[in-house]
Design a protein around this motif. Structure first.
Motif, PDB file in Angstrom:
ATOM      1  N   VAL A  47      44.254 -15.847  10.364  1.00 47.30           N
ATOM      2  CA  VAL A  47      43.460 -14.759  10.300  1.00 47.30           C
ATOM      3  C   VAL A  47      43.152 -14.433   8.843  1.00 47.30           C
ATOM      4  CG1 VAL A  47      43.879 -12.267  10.657  1.00 47.30           C
ATOM      5  CG2 VAL A  47      45.059 -13.736  12.125  1.00 47.30           C
ATOM      6  N   ILE A  48      41.741 -14.142   8.754  1.00 46.59           N
ATOM      7  CA  ILE A  48      41.460 -13.366   7.522  1.00 46.59           C
ATOM      8  C   ILE A  48      41.005 -12.183   7.792  1.00 46.59           C
ATOM      9  CG2 ILE A  48      39.625 -13.497   5.432  1.00 46.59           C
ATOM     10  CD1 ILE A  48      39.295 -16.615   6.362  1.00 46.59           C
ATOM     11  N   LEU A  49      41.459 -11.176   7.091  1.00 45.72           N
ATOM     12  CA  LEU A  49      41.318  -9.572   7.295  1.00 45.72           C
ATOM     13  C   LEU A  49      40.241  -9.363   6.545  1.00 45.72           C
ATOM     14  CD1 LEU A  49      42.208  -6.898   8.556  1.00 45.72           C
ATOM     15  CD2 LEU A  49      43.864  -6.872   6.682  1.00 45.72           C
ATOM     16  N   ILE A  50      39.238  -8.923   6.837  1.00 49.98           N
ATOM     17  CA  ILE A  50      38.087  -8.515   6.403  1.00 49.98           C
ATOM     18  C   ILE A  50      37.613  -7.055   6.206  1.00 49.98           C
ATOM     19  CG2 ILE A  50      35.499  -9.031   6.203  1.00 49.98           C
ATOM     20  CD1 ILE A  50      36.003 -11.541   7.005  1.00 49.98           C
ATOM     21  N   ASP A  51      37.377  -6.404   4.949  1.00 49.23           N
ATOM     22  CA  ASP A  51      36.987  -5.029   4.872  1.00 49.23           C
ATOM     23  C   ASP A  51      35.904  -5.205   3.831  1.00 49.23           C
ATOM     24  OD1 ASP A  51      36.826  -2.508   5.511  1.00 49.23           O
ATOM     25  OD2 ASP A  51      38.807  -2.161   4.465  1.00 49.23           O
ATOM     26  N   ASP A  52      35.258  -3.927   4.026  1.00 52.89           N
ATOM     27  CA  ASP A  52      33.987  -3.668   3.059  1.00 52.89           C
ATOM     28  C   ASP A  52      34.524  -3.605   1.715  1.00 52.89           C
ATOM     29  OD1 ASP A  52      35.282  -1.200   3.563  1.00 52.89           O
ATOM     30  OD2 ASP A  52      33.317  -0.183   4.102  1.00 52.89           O
ATOM     31  N   ILE A  53      35.337  -2.685   1.228  1.00 52.91           N
ATOM     32  CA  ILE A  53      35.940  -2.313  -0.010  1.00 52.91           C
ATOM     33  C   ILE A  53      37.243  -1.960  -0.116  1.00 52.91           C
ATOM     34  CG2 ILE A  53      35.212   0.136   0.585  1.00 52.91           C
ATOM     35  CD1 ILE A  53      34.263   0.082  -2.538  1.00 52.91           C
ATOM     36  N   ILE A  54      37.814  -2.248  -0.998  1.00 49.00           N
ATOM     37  CA  ILE A  54      39.359  -1.925  -1.509  1.00 49.00           C
ATOM     38  C   ILE A  54      39.201  -1.129  -2.436  1.00 49.00           C
ATOM     39  CG2 ILE A  54      41.766  -2.680  -2.134  1.00 49.00           C
ATOM     40  CD1 ILE A  54      40.702  -4.564  -0.196  1.00 49.00           C
ATOM     41  N   ASP A  55      39.829   0.420  -2.183  1.00 44.76           N
ATOM     42  CA  ASP A  55      39.905   1.335  -2.938  1.00 44.76           C
ATOM     43  C   ASP A  55      41.288   1.713  -3.450  1.00 44.76           C
ATOM     44  OD1 ASP A  55      39.018   3.917  -4.326  1.00 44.76           O
ATOM     45  OD2 ASP A  55      38.991   4.871  -2.521  1.00 44.76           O
ATOM     46  N   THR A  56      41.956   2.595  -2.854  1.00 46.07           N
ATOM     47  CA  THR A  56      43.363   2.757  -3.135  1.00 46.07           C
ATOM     48  C   THR A  56      44.339   1.376  -2.757  1.00 46.07           C
ATOM     49  OG1 THR A  56      44.129   3.630  -1.092  1.00 46.07           O
ATOM     50  CG2 THR A  56      43.448   5.182  -3.091  1.00 46.07           C
ATOM     51  N   GLY A  57      43.806   0.777  -1.746  1.00 49.77           N
ATOM     52  CA  GLY A  57      44.490  -0.337  -1.120  1.00 49.77           C
ATOM     53  C   GLY A  57      45.401  -0.085   0.214  1.00 49.77           C
ATOM     54  N   PHE A  58      45.440   1.081   0.394  1.00 48.06           N
ATOM     55  CA  PHE A  58      46.341   1.718   1.431  1.00 48.06           C
ATOM     56  C   PHE A  58      46.092   1.284   2.748  1.00 48.06           C
ATOM     57  CE2 PHE A  58      47.666   5.506  -1.260  1.00 48.06           C
ATOM     58  CZ  PHE A  58      48.644   5.247  -1.498  1.00 48.06           C
ATOM     59  N   THR A  59      44.608   1.151   2.890  1.00 43.85           N
ATOM     60  CA  THR A  59      44.255   0.431   4.303  1.00 43.85           C
ATOM     61  C   THR A  59      44.619  -0.868   4.494  1.00 43.85           C
ATOM     62  OG1 THR A  59      42.195   1.999   4.142  1.00 43.85           O
ATOM     63  CG2 THR A  59      42.275   0.398   5.842  1.00 43.85           C
ATOM     64  N   ILE A  60      44.208  -1.538   3.625  1.00 39.94           N
ATOM     65  CA  ILE A  60      44.749  -3.189   3.878  1.00 39.94           C
ATOM     66  C   ILE A  60      46.400  -3.300   3.793  1.00 39.94           C
ATOM     67  CG2 ILE A  60      44.680  -5.357   2.567  1.00 39.94           C
ATOM     68  CD1 ILE A  60      42.053  -4.678   3.996  1.00 39.94           C
ATOM     69  N   HIS A  61      46.941  -2.736   2.817  1.00 40.24           N
ATOM     70  CA  HIS A  61      48.400  -2.661   2.876  1.00 40.24           C
ATOM     71  C   HIS A  61      48.961  -2.349   4.152  1.00 40.24           C
ATOM     72  CE1 HIS A  61      52.288  -2.287   0.977  1.00 40.24           C
ATOM     73  NE2 HIS A  61      52.489  -1.356   1.462  1.00 40.24           N
ATOM     74  N   THR A  62      48.820  -1.283   4.800  1.00 40.34           N
ATOM     75  CA  THR A  62      48.997  -1.008   6.027  1.00 40.34           C
ATOM     76  C   THR A  62      48.749  -2.024   7.231  1.00 40.34           C
ATOM     77  OG1 THR A  62      48.675   1.248   5.313  1.00 40.34           O
ATOM     78  CG2 THR A  62      49.063   0.959   7.846  1.00 40.34           C
ATOM     79  N   VAL A  63      47.517  -2.401   7.254  1.00 35.41           N
ATOM     80  CA  VAL A  63      47.038  -3.219   8.377  1.00 35.41           C
ATOM     81  C   VAL A  63      47.629  -4.382   8.307  1.00 35.41           C
ATOM     82  CG1 VAL A  63      44.938  -4.449   9.203  1.00 35.41           C
ATOM     83  CG2 VAL A  63      44.965  -1.802   8.718  1.00 35.41           C
ATOM     84  N   ARG A  64      47.526  -5.175   7.071  1.00 33.61           N
ATOM     85  CA  ARG A  64      48.331  -6.333   6.658  1.00 33.61           C
ATOM     86  C   ARG A  64      49.769  -6.434   7.323  1.00 33.61           C
ATOM     87  NH1 ARG A  64      50.899  -8.595   2.649  1.00 33.61           N
ATOM     88  NH2 ARG A  64      50.687 -10.817   2.331  1.00 33.61           N
ATOM     89  N   LYS A  65      50.634  -5.280   6.917  1.00 33.32           N
ATOM     90  CA  LYS A  65      52.121  -5.164   7.402  1.00 33.32           C
ATOM     91  C   LYS A  65      52.125  -5.327   8.891  1.00 33.32           C
ATOM     92  CE  LYS A  65      53.541  -1.663   5.199  1.00 33.32           C
ATOM     93  NZ  LYS A  65      54.433  -0.597   4.796  1.00 33.32           N
ATOM     94  N   LEU A  66      50.976  -4.716   9.577  1.00 35.59           N
ATOM     95  CA  LEU A  66      51.089  -4.714  10.794  1.00 35.59           C
ATOM     96  C   LEU A  66      50.669  -5.927  11.647  1.00 35.59           C
ATOM     97  CD1 LEU A  66      50.388  -2.202  13.411  1.00 35.59           C
ATOM     98  CD2 LEU A  66      48.096  -3.337  13.151  1.00 35.59           C
TER      99      LEU A  66
END
Ligand code: IMP
Ligand code: MG
Length: 189
Positions: A101-120
């Motif tokens: 899986v490659i998780l794709i987002d537009d922008i990393i700001d604080t990183g909380f979004t990717i951090h949380t989704v990644r763990k899930l």
């Protein structure tokens, strides 16, 4: 860099990354992914809605491997600042067990979004999981996340275009532009 703005958004500041620069970089990342996943027969590009839509649809055309695409929709609980509490509004459909899986987002700001989704996602036993984002506001990170593919590092400006929005506006700009917040506020109703 000097694409005249013919788009009727009064809040566009400066064009930071032109459409041509985005296109070149997206092809480079696509070529890199093609090489890195040479051995993979189960590659999934998993985009976060809605900001990653333009990026993922361009990127997938540069990845010369069999792949599939899926989406999740997530939002932070309160305000415009990421709070660290992420709500899953709509989950992906693919069973990612055994997938690369490659998780794709537009922008990393604080990183909380990717951090949380990644763990899930890691709890769902993918064969591998990497993170890809078009933009990274590195100086704003508040949590450590491993980032595998980054398009551009940008300074701490609020930006729109190429999928990114301010209050749902500006996504259709073909380039990345800073938002002139003064103009934005005086035009916002
Ligand atoms: P994070 O959880 O703080 O890393 O926030 C990432 C999300 O915030 C992104 O997926 C965007 O939806 C949004 N975001 C952060 N910075 C910007 C920006 O400059 N323009 C548009 N959206 C942004
Ligand atoms: Mg987003």
């Amino acid at each position: 860099m000097n694409e005249p703005s013919t788009f009727p958004y009064p809040f566009i500041g400066e064009v930071l990354i032109s459409a041509a620069e985005i296109s070149t970089r997206v092809q480079e990342i696509g070529a890199q992914i093609t090489r890195d996943y040479e051995q993979s027969e189960r590659l999934l590009l998993l985009g976060l809605l809605r900001g990653s839509v333009m990026f993922i649809t361009d990127l997938m055309r540069s990845v010369q491997r069999p792949l599939t695409m899926d989406f999740m929709s997530v939002s932070s609980y309160a305000g415009s600042e990421s709070s660290g509490f992420i709500r899953i509004d709509s989950d992906h459909k693919t069973n990612i067990n055994g997938w690369d899986v490659i998780l794709i987002d537009d922008i990393i700001d604080t990183g909380f979004t990717i951090h949380t989704v990644r763990k899930l996602l890691l709890d769902r036993s993918p064969r591998s999981l990497r993170v890809c984002a078009l933009l990274d506001k590195k100086e704003r990170h508040r949590v450590h996340i491993p980032l595998d593919y980054i398009g551009f590092e940008i300074p701490d400006h609020f930006v729109v275009g190429y999928g990114l929005d301010i209050d749902e506006k500006g996504r259709n700009l073909p380039y990345i532009a800073s938002v002139d917040l003064q103009k934005y506020r005086s035009n916002a109703k």
